[in-house]
Design a protein around this motif. Structure first.
Motif, mmCIF file in Angstrom:
data_model
loop_
_atom_site.group_PDB
_atom_site.id
_atom_site.type_symbol
_atom_site.label_atom_id
_atom_site.label_comp_id
_atom_site.label_asym_id
_atom_site.label_seq_id
_atom_site.Cartn_x
_atom_site.Cartn_y
_atom_site.Cartn_z
ATOM 1 N N LYS A 65 70.076 6.210 56.116
ATOM 2 C CA LYS A 65 69.898 7.648 56.342
ATOM 3 C C LYS A 65 70.915 8.168 57.351
ATOM 4 O O LYS A 65 71.509 9.233 57.169
ATOM 5 N N LEU A 66 71.115 7.404 58.420
ATOM 6 C CA LEU A 66 72.061 7.830 59.448
ATOM 7 C C LEU A 66 73.491 7.817 58.922
ATOM 8 O O LEU A 66 74.299 8.682 59.276
ATOM 9 N N VAL A 67 73.818 6.841 58.095
ATOM 10 C CA VAL A 67 75.158 6.774 57.504
ATOM 11 C C VAL A 67 75.422 8.014 56.654
ATOM 12 O O VAL A 67 76.534 8.555 56.632
ATOM 13 N N ARG A 68 74.376 8.492 55.980
ATOM 14 C CA ARG A 68 74.523 9.693 55.144
ATOM 15 C C ARG A 68 74.509 10.976 55.971
ATOM 16 O O ARG A 68 74.644 12.073 55.426
ATOM 17 N N GLY A 69 74.324 10.833 57.283
ATOM 18 C CA GLY A 69 74.310 12.004 58.152
ATOM 19 C C GLY A 69 72.968 12.692 58.228
ATOM 20 O O GLY A 69 72.855 13.802 58.762
ATOM 21 N N GLU A 70 71.921 12.044 57.708
ATOM 22 C CA GLU A 70 70.585 12.625 57.739
ATOM 23 C C GLU A 70 69.938 12.391 59.104
ATOM 24 O O GLU A 70 70.319 11.490 59.852
ATOM 25 N N GLY A 118 71.689 11.857 67.894
ATOM 26 C CA GLY A 118 71.964 12.767 66.793
ATOM 27 C C GLY A 118 73.324 12.565 66.163
ATOM 28 O O GLY A 118 73.965 13.522 65.718
ATOM 29 N N LYS A 119 73.779 11.304 66.112
ATOM 30 C CA LYS A 119 75.096 11.007 65.557
ATOM 31 C C LYS A 119 74.964 10.163 64.293
ATOM 32 O O LYS A 119 74.002 9.402 64.143
ATOM 33 N N PRO A 120 75.928 10.273 63.370
ATOM 34 C CA PRO A 120 75.907 9.395 62.194
ATOM 35 C C PRO A 120 76.239 7.965 62.595
ATOM 36 O O PRO A 120 76.865 7.721 63.628
ATOM 37 N N LEU A 121 75.815 7.028 61.776
ATOM 38 C CA LEU A 121 76.069 5.614 62.039
ATOM 39 C C LEU A 121 77.281 5.158 61.237
ATOM 40 O O LEU A 121 77.437 5.519 60.067
#
Length: 289
Positions: free
Chosen positions: A99-104, A57-60
């Motif tokens: 998506k993960l970079v955007r925090g989604e 559950g972490k951003p990339l």
């Protein structure tokens, strides 16, 4: 046994040089090596980190996509088809990463693997426990579509760093009578030689040779299991001499960069051997805690 040497600082510098190729180097690279490097770098610089972030559950980190983006850019400049599996796979991973970079939140539930049903488990266990080496075959011809399914199973075996070195020679005995002479069995109607394109290992020059051989072993195991599942009998064999390997290599004009690692003879069985017994799990486990 000789102990493995620890990596020195100079080794680390060479390590970085081997894995961090410039755009110019990638554009000039042999296509086979380039595709292998694409698979390896995508795996080690994006895929692993992406799933780690997603399931925690972490951003990339935005920098994590840079290497894959570079390879995709080079891919396009080289004019290579975007329908090839490496590009399709990398494109999907990149969409996940963005998506993960955007925090989604990344929903990976569509890709969850369901446990096998009781009937499916029964089929799996039959394949594993009833498979045995067959050394006599009928004259019945193995259809091409069955051969293709068996070969595909070999390609889906686990492979270190996703380098995908496995290639095949597929030869019917009727088309090359006596070519495989030298084995300790009469020889099957169909010979499948497991090759390894050694050019792909340039993508990971620090990989031990043992890992390379395990790649071929994993493919071989899938081949014999798939052959059994499709009603064939197979025998996993080894080349009895360098002369035998050279004879086959010369017959098909096989390039030197293709390593002949092992081969499997298969066909419709004309015998039903009593299954060899195996030691128990208790006897096999050295330590379990």
């Amino acid at each position: 046994m000789k102990a493995e040497r620890r990596m020195t600082m100079s080794d680390k510098i060479n390590f970085a040089a081997e894995f961090n190729k410039s755009k110019e180097e990638l554009l000039a690279m042999d296509e086979v090596e380039f595709r292998a490097r694409f698979r390896e770098r995508c795996h080690h610089t994006l895929e692993i980190q992406l799933y780690s972030a997603a399931y925690r559950g972490k951003p990339l980190n935005p920098k994590q996509t840079k290497t894959t983006e570079l390879f995709m850019e080079v891919w396009q400049e080289r004019g290579m088809p975007e329908t090839l599996p490496e590009y399709v796979f990398a494109s999907r991973l990149l969409s996940f990463a963005q998506k993960l970079v955007r925090g989604e939140t990344l929903d990976l539930s569509p890709y969850e693997v369901s446990p096998l049903s009781p009937s499916e488990l029964s089929g799996f266990e039959r394949t594993v426990y009833e498979r045995r080496s067959v050394r006599e075959w009928s004259a019945r011809k193995v259809p091409d579509d069955i051969i293709e399914k068996v070969l595909k199973a070999g390609l889906w075996a686990a492979h270190a760093c996703n380098l995908q070195s496995i290639r095949y020679l597929v030869m019917r005995e009727e088309h090359c009578p006596g070519l495989f002479r030298g084995s300790d069995i009469p020889g099957g109607p169909l010979h499948v030689v497991v090759l390894q394109d050694m050019r792909v290992y340039k993508a990971n020059p620090v990989m031990p040779e043992s890992n390379q051989l395990l790649d071929a072993g994993a493919a071989g195991q899938n081949l014999v299991l798939a052959a059994h599942a499709y009603g064939l009998g197979a025998c996993w064999l080894t080349f009895t001499s360098e002369e035998m390997k050279q004879r086959i290599r010369d017959y098909v004009n096989l390039p030197e960069y293709m390593r002949m690692t092992t081969y499997v003879d298969m066909g419709y069985p004309d015998q039903s051997p009593y299954p060899p017994q195996r030691i128990s799990v208790d006897e096999a486990v050295y330590y379990w805690k």
